[in-house]
Write a protein that holds these residues in place. Structure first.
Motif, PDB file in Angstrom:
ATOM      1  N   LEU A 283      85.753 -35.091  35.040  1.00 30.87           N
ATOM      2  CA  LEU A 283      85.656 -35.657  36.384  1.00 30.87           C
ATOM      3  C   LEU A 283      87.012 -35.878  37.040  1.00 30.87           C
ATOM      4  N   ALA A 284      88.100 -35.798  36.291  1.00 33.32           N
ATOM      5  CA  ALA A 284      89.427 -36.004  36.872  1.00 33.32           C
ATOM      6  C   ALA A 284      89.711 -34.903  37.888  1.00 33.32           C
ATOM      7  N   ALA A 285      90.144 -35.290  39.077  1.00 30.62           N
ATOM      8  CA  ALA A 285      90.366 -34.287  40.122  1.00 30.62           C
ATOM      9  C   ALA A 285      91.119 -34.896  41.294  1.00 30.62           C
ATOM     10  N   GLN A 286      91.671 -34.017  42.103  1.00 24.16           N
ATOM     11  CA  GLN A 286      92.174 -34.364  43.425  1.00 24.16           C
ATOM     12  C   GLN A 286      90.992 -34.149  44.362  1.00 24.16           C
ATOM     13  N   ILE A 287      90.507 -35.207  45.027  1.00 25.17           N
ATOM     14  CA  ILE A 287      89.256 -35.087  45.781  1.00 25.17           C
ATOM     15  C   ILE A 287      89.415 -35.313  47.280  1.00 25.17           C
ATOM     16  N   ASP A 288      90.633 -35.490  47.745  1.00 28.61           N
ATOM     17  CA  ASP A 288      90.861 -35.763  49.164  1.00 28.61           C
ATOM     18  C   ASP A 288      90.996 -34.442  49.926  1.00 28.61           C
ATOM     19  N   VAL A 289      90.024 -34.135  50.766  1.00 24.26           N
ATOM     20  CA  VAL A 289      90.030 -32.873  51.501  1.00 24.26           C
ATOM     21  C   VAL A 289      91.259 -32.783  52.404  1.00 24.26           C
ATOM     22  N   ARG A 290      91.606 -33.893  53.071  1.00 19.74           N
ATOM     23  CA  ARG A 290      92.766 -33.869  53.962  1.00 19.74           C
ATOM     24  C   ARG A 290      94.055 -33.579  53.203  1.00 19.74           C
TER      25      ARG A 290
ATOM     26  N   HIS B 196      96.946 -27.128  41.630  1.00 17.05           N
ATOM     27  CA  HIS B 196      97.541 -27.512  40.355  1.00 17.05           C
ATOM     28  C   HIS B 196      96.665 -28.524  39.625  1.00 17.05           C
ATOM     29  N   GLN B 197      96.162 -29.515  40.367  1.00 16.97           N
ATOM     30  CA  GLN B 197      95.365 -30.571  39.745  1.00 16.97           C
ATOM     31  C   GLN B 197      93.972 -30.074  39.363  1.00 16.97           C
ATOM     32  N   ASN B 198      93.314 -29.400  40.301  1.00 19.75           N
ATOM     33  CA  ASN B 198      91.904 -29.054  40.094  1.00 19.75           C
ATOM     34  C   ASN B 198      91.686 -27.767  39.311  1.00 19.75           C
ATOM     35  N   VAL B 199      92.552 -26.786  39.516  1.00 22.39           N
ATOM     36  CA  VAL B 199      92.424 -25.539  38.755  1.00 22.39           C
ATOM     37  C   VAL B 199      93.214 -25.631  37.453  1.00 22.39           C
ATOM     38  N   GLY B 200      94.487 -26.029  37.572  1.00 17.71           N
ATOM     39  CA  GLY B 200      95.310 -26.160  36.372  1.00 17.71           C
ATOM     40  C   GLY B 200      94.758 -27.201  35.417  1.00 17.71           C
ATOM     41  N   GLY B 201      94.295 -28.326  35.963  1.00 16.30           N
ATOM     42  CA  GLY B 201      93.733 -29.373  35.117  1.00 16.30           C
ATOM     43  C   GLY B 201      92.485 -28.916  34.397  1.00 16.30           C
ATOM     44  N   THR B 202      91.624 -28.175  35.086  1.00 16.16           N
ATOM     45  CA  THR B 202      90.401 -27.667  34.454  1.00 16.16           C
ATOM     46  C   THR B 202      90.721 -26.653  33.360  1.00 16.16           C
ATOM     47  N   ALA B 203      91.696 -25.778  33.630  1.00 15.58           N
ATOM     48  CA  ALA B 203      92.091 -24.799  32.613  1.00 15.58           C
ATOM     49  C   ALA B 203      92.627 -25.500  31.370  1.00 15.58           C
TER      50      ALA B 203
END
Length: 301
Positions: A75-82, A93-100
């Motif tokens: 569930l860890a992610a950068q979730i702010d669309v703006r 980096h946060q959402n793709v790199g973190g998931t990888a």
């Protein structure tokens, strides 16, 4: 089971941690831990905390080696669309790199299953509603694009390594513990205003709709997903559209008008029927009840 929850100190993650512990599961939380307020009860119950960023590969490998999780809830992610629009590289980096990094740590650590918290934002603004899982992926912002890319990594690790994976595409989640600041959803912001008797701004004509799903229902969806072998992607939603005008009226809010915002999705509603068929899951909390609980939490009741 042994469970590891990334982002477990956050809004949805902390609710998930609570329910996992209530079921008797052994829980490890990986989070950057800006605050431990949501985890006080979990810590008292014996949850293990790892203060680290999910993009830190050595730290994730170490955390997984120690926790030996069977199921990973990512569930860890950068979730702010703006913020994603302002800094798409950071978002990726946060959402793709973190998931990888999480997938690699899960593979090396022998985890059985990885479940990703994904989003309705991967769909963009399609013509037909409610949106089913076979709808074209067409995000309108880097946030949705990074989540779609994260989903593709799940599919890759499933094909290449046999790791069981599932993405849960959530509609607009709301409930207690959601911050009314920063990247908060409209219900958190407006419940905070209602608690303080402040007016709210309705951007545009207020006819834009969202599919609001209560956090406790979402947590049940994650738990159901943990105990199946289903892969791919599933919607977690109510399938019901609620306009912002109707939401303001339900909360009894005074409203002010603001200009429409560029790129805002006009209507959103996800079809939850596949989750019902494959997971046996349905959202069960009526909006009025969920709003009452959320408002009570904002008021400290």
């Amino acid at each position: 089971m042994r469970a590891l929850v990334t982002g477990g100190a956050g809004f949805i993650g902390s609710h998930l941690v609570d329910v996992l512990q209530e079921a008797g599961d052994e829980v490890t939380v990986v989070d950057r831990l800006r605050t431990e307020a949501n985890l006080q009860r979990a810590i008292e119950r014996g949850a293990r905390l790892v203060s680290a960023d999910v993009t830190d590969v050595p730290a994730m490998l170490e955390a997984f080696a120690e926790a030996r999780p069977e199921v990973v809830f990512h569930l860890a992610a950068q979730i702010d669309v703006r913020r994603s629009v302002e800094d798409p590289s950071m978002d990726a980096h946060q959402n793709v790199g973190g998931t990888a990094a999480i997938l690699e740590a899960a593979r090396v650590g022998g985890a059985r299953r990885v479940i990703l918290a994904s989003t309705a934002a991967v769909y963009g603004d399609p013509v037909r509603l409610p949106i089913a899982e076979d709808t074209e992926i067409a995000p309108l912002a880097p946030y949705g694009a990074s989540k779609a890319a994260a989903e593709s990594y799940l599919a890759l690790f499933s094909r290449a390594y046999g790791l069981s994976t599932l993405a849960l595409r959530m509609s607009n989640v709301y409930g207690p513990r959601q911050s009314p600041h920063g990247e908060a959803g409209v219900i958190a912001i407006w419940c905070s205003a209602a608690a303080e008797d402040r007016p709210v701004t309705v951007f545009g004509d207020g006819a834009q709709t969202r599919d609001f799903v209560y956090v406790e229902d979402v947590v049940r969806g994650f738990l159901a997903a943990a105990h199946t072998a289903d892969e791919g992607a599933l919607n977690l939603s109510t399938g019901v559209e609620t306009s912002l005008v109707d939401l303001a009226a339900t909360l009894g809010l005074r409203t002010e008008s603001g200009p429409g915002r560029l790129g805002e999705i006009a209507r959103s509603s996800l079809d939850p029927s596949a989750a019902a068929a494959r997971l046996g899951w349905r959202a069960s909390t009526p909006l009025a009840e969920g709003l009452r609980k959320t408002l009570a939490s904002m008021r400290g009741e």
